[in-house]
Design a protein around this motif. Structure first.
Motif, PDB file in Angstrom:
ATOM      1  N   ILE A 367       0.858  -1.182   0.000  1.00 56.32           N
ATOM      2  CA  ILE A 367       0.000   0.000   0.000  1.00 56.32           C
ATOM      3  C   ILE A 367       0.895   1.234   0.000  1.00 56.32           C
ATOM      4  CG2 ILE A 367      -0.216  -0.067   2.531  1.00 56.32           C
ATOM      5  CD1 ILE A 367      -2.960   1.278   2.225  1.00 56.32           C
ATOM      6  N   GLY A 368       0.500   2.231  -0.759  1.00 54.32           N
ATOM      7  CA  GLY A 368       1.241   3.480  -0.781  1.00 54.32           C
ATOM      8  C   GLY A 368       2.421   3.465  -1.730  1.00 54.32           C
ATOM      9  N   LEU A 421       3.919   0.870   2.699  1.00 55.00           N
ATOM     10  CA  LEU A 421       4.137  -0.350   3.475  1.00 55.00           C
ATOM     11  C   LEU A 421       4.162  -1.513   2.505  1.00 55.00           C
ATOM     12  CD1 LEU A 421       2.635  -1.382   6.854  1.00 55.00           C
ATOM     13  CD2 LEU A 421       2.426  -2.942   4.934  1.00 55.00           C
ATOM     14  N   HIS A 422       5.205  -2.333   2.602  1.00 50.69           N
ATOM     15  CA  HIS A 422       5.398  -3.446   1.681  1.00 50.69           C
ATOM     16  C   HIS A 422       5.770  -4.670   2.491  1.00 50.69           C
ATOM     17  CE1 HIS A 422       5.309  -0.352  -1.401  1.00 50.69           C
ATOM     18  NE2 HIS A 422       6.136   0.332  -0.620  1.00 50.69           N
ATOM     19  N   ILE A 423       4.977  -5.722   2.363  1.00 49.24           N
ATOM     20  CA  ILE A 423       5.168  -6.917   3.186  1.00 49.24           C
ATOM     21  C   ILE A 423       5.125  -8.162   2.310  1.00 49.24           C
ATOM     22  CG2 ILE A 423       4.370  -5.922   5.363  1.00 49.24           C
ATOM     23  CD1 ILE A 423       1.604  -6.946   4.859  1.00 49.24           C
ATOM     24  N   LEU A 424       5.959  -9.119   2.674  1.00 51.47           N
ATOM     25  CA  LEU A 424       6.073 -10.352   1.897  1.00 51.47           C
ATOM     26  C   LEU A 424       6.258 -11.508   2.864  1.00 51.47           C
ATOM     27  CD1 LEU A 424       8.268 -10.943  -1.228  1.00 51.47           C
ATOM     28  CD2 LEU A 424       8.614 -12.363   0.796  1.00 51.47           C
ATOM     29  N   GLY A 425       5.465 -12.558   2.679  1.00 49.88           N
ATOM     30  CA  GLY A 425       5.600 -13.726   3.528  1.00 49.88           C
ATOM     31  C   GLY A 425       4.271 -14.433   3.713  1.00 49.88           C
ATOM     32  N   ALA A 426       4.302 -15.509   4.478  1.00 53.76           N
ATOM     33  CA  ALA A 426       3.081 -16.293   4.703  1.00 53.76           C
ATOM     34  C   ALA A 426       2.037 -15.459   5.431  1.00 53.76           C
ATOM     35  CB  ALA A 426       3.425 -17.533   5.529  1.00 53.76           C
ATOM     36  N   GLY A 427       0.824 -15.425   4.884  1.00 47.96           N
ATOM     37  CA  GLY A 427      -0.300 -14.781   5.544  1.00 47.96           C
ATOM     38  C   GLY A 427      -0.427 -13.289   5.370  1.00 47.96           C
ATOM     39  N   VAL A 428       0.443 -12.662   4.577  1.00 47.41           N
ATOM     40  CA  VAL A 428       0.395 -11.202   4.516  1.00 47.41           C
ATOM     41  C   VAL A 428      -0.852 -10.674   3.801  1.00 47.41           C
ATOM     42  CG1 VAL A 428       2.909 -11.014   4.623  1.00 47.41           C
ATOM     43  CG2 VAL A 428       1.771 -10.955   2.389  1.00 47.41           C
TER      44      VAL A 428
END
Length: 466
Positions: A367-368, A421-428
């Motif tokens: 996002i963003g 915000l940038h997220i990577l991994g199981a369940g994100v």
């Protein structure tokens, strides 16, 4: 004899999620006489050849990965197998049920549905070639174009032997070996699903990294992980020809540009292109009403979904707002009806801080602004918090079996307002929604820090970053 025209206040061309959301709100909430026109199955790309069947297939791929991981936790099993056709039949049945729900919802909100293909006669009149071979004329005070898009194919010899992302959902049996093309999120998702379900996957991209419009952390991590997981990634490559060689096999000719444009051939079961989508506007006769197009061929609109013609509007994949996401189309459609029929004169979708996910392996949420975009916009006021760690899920596994987890928070200004915000991994994919609300409300790094962590989870890392 010419057909007697139907008349309405609001005509929606396109029965996808965005158009129908707008139609149902106009009629069901505000009482505007509304007609919708759709030539194909209700629900559009998302329901039929997009988000919904994609997520079902991704779920199957995730289960396959879980079976692989289970041995590290002490589980044993024999004769593990997967039947693609069984999954496809159940997936198709689920989509068909959704088509029926969409039809019932239109009835409940008193939206008249015409099955056929529309084209403009003038700015208040549309002609419909109906499925029964007849014609309907519809006159409307206001018209919304929400026709979505169609897959793009390259202009190469033998391209008729390839499939698009739409065709992915028509495959009756699982191919043993595929060639996929396109570094965007659709290509990444479908290549990942093929790989996780056991198909030998050759992934062709023109540059070095996947997901090139995403934050560099995401690009680098996903690209490295796909190679580690066993995808044969052909960087700097183009497929230039496809031949049908019989027995269900296709022969591709491709060029490796980094090897001085050397050409190779490869035999595969399926060639899939996911190189973008074009607006489904060819038959609309937009020239008759003077609707302007943007340079990319999409309908040009402002933030209120207005075209240059005062009573004609557009939203979703057909217009030039750069968010080809179903929830964006739905939100824009509802706000348009709020404005046109609900007296909310300033109602419109804010095209900023829109969360999105990629159902890759691992999942991606964003996002963003990316870090380069944030630095371009805010300069030296940008501060970045970043972490890479091993999620507890992988605690029982050997080092080469562990998946990546990587988080980045991008802040701006003395108050450290979060702008990316940038997220990577199981369940994100499930994790992002709540953080998206916070960022949409203007959250700062201090706001994140004040939130007590939920332990032990991966998401706690986002509120404990140093």
């Amino acid at each position: 004899m010419a057909p007697i025209p139907k008349e309405c206040e609001f005509l929606v061309i396109g029965g996808g999620s965005g158009g129908l959301a707008s139609a149902r709100r106009a009629s069901g909430m505000y009482g505007a006489k509304t007609i919708a026109i759709e030539d194909k199955r209700l629900g559009g790309t998302c329901v039929n050849v997009g988000c919904v069947p994609k997520k079902v297939t991704w779920n199957a791929a995730a289960i396959a990965e879980t079976f692989k991981d289970a041995k590290a936790y002490g589980f044993g099993y024999d004769n593990f197998s997967f039947d693609w056709n069984t999954m496809k039949k159940k997936r198709d049945a689920y989509v068909e049920r959704l088509n029926g729900i969409y039809a019932r919802n239109l009835d409940n909100d008193k939206v008249e549905l015409i099955r056929g293909r529309a084209s403009f006669v003038d700015k208040n009149t549309v002609e419909v070639n109906t499925h029964d071979g007849g014609k309907e004329i519809v006159k409307a005070k206001k018209i919304l174009i929400a026709v979505g898009g169609k897959p793009r194919f390259p202009k190469i010899p033998g391209v008729e032997h390839a499939i698009s992302s739409d065709g992915f959902f028509d495959l009756e049996e699982q191919p043993k070996k595929v060639a996929t093309v396109g570094a965007g999120y659709i290509g990444v998702e479908m290549s990942g699903m093929f790989m996780a379900l056991g198909t030998e996957t050759h992934f062709f991209i023109r540059e070095d990294n996947l997901l090139r419009t995403f934050d560099p952390m995401i690009q680098k991590t996903v690209t490295e992980t796909y190679v580690k997981q066993g995808i044969d990634l052909h960087r700097g490559s183009d497929i230039s020809k496809i031949e049908d060689i019989g027995n269900g096999k296709k022969r591709i000719t491709y060029t490796e540009h980094k090897l001085r444009d050397k050409q190779y051939t490869m035999d595969v079961d399926v060639v899939l292109f996911a190189i973008g989508r074009d607006p489904e506007i060819t038959d609309l006769n937009l020239d008759a009403v003077g609707v302007k197009l943007a340079e990319n061929g999409h309908i040009n609109v402002d933030e209120y979904q207005n075209t240059n013609v005062e009573n004609i509007y557009a939203l979703g994949d057909a217009c030039d707002k750069n968010f080809e996401l179903t929830p964006v189309a739905i939100a824009a459609g509802r706000r348009l009806s709020d404005r046109l029929f609900g007296g909310k004169k300033d109602a419109h979708l804010e095209y900023s801080n829109i969360p999105s996910v990629v159902f890759a392996h691992p999942e991606v949420g964003t996002i963003g602004l990316t870090e380069p975009k944030a630095r371009e916009k805010y300069g030296d006021t940008v501060k970045v918090y970043q972490t890479n760690f091993t999620a507890m899920y992988y605690a029982m596994m050997e080092p080469d079996e562990k998946g990546p987890t990587a988080f980045k928070v991008i802040c701006e200004g003395p108050n450290e307002r979060i702008v990316g915000l940038h997220i990577l991994g199981a369940g994100v994919s499930e994790m992002l929604q709540g953080f998206g609300v916070a960022i949409k409300m203007g959250a700062t790094k201090a706001d994140f820090d004040r939130c007590v962590a939920i332990h032990p989870t991966s998401s706690e890392e986002l509120v404990t970053l140093k």
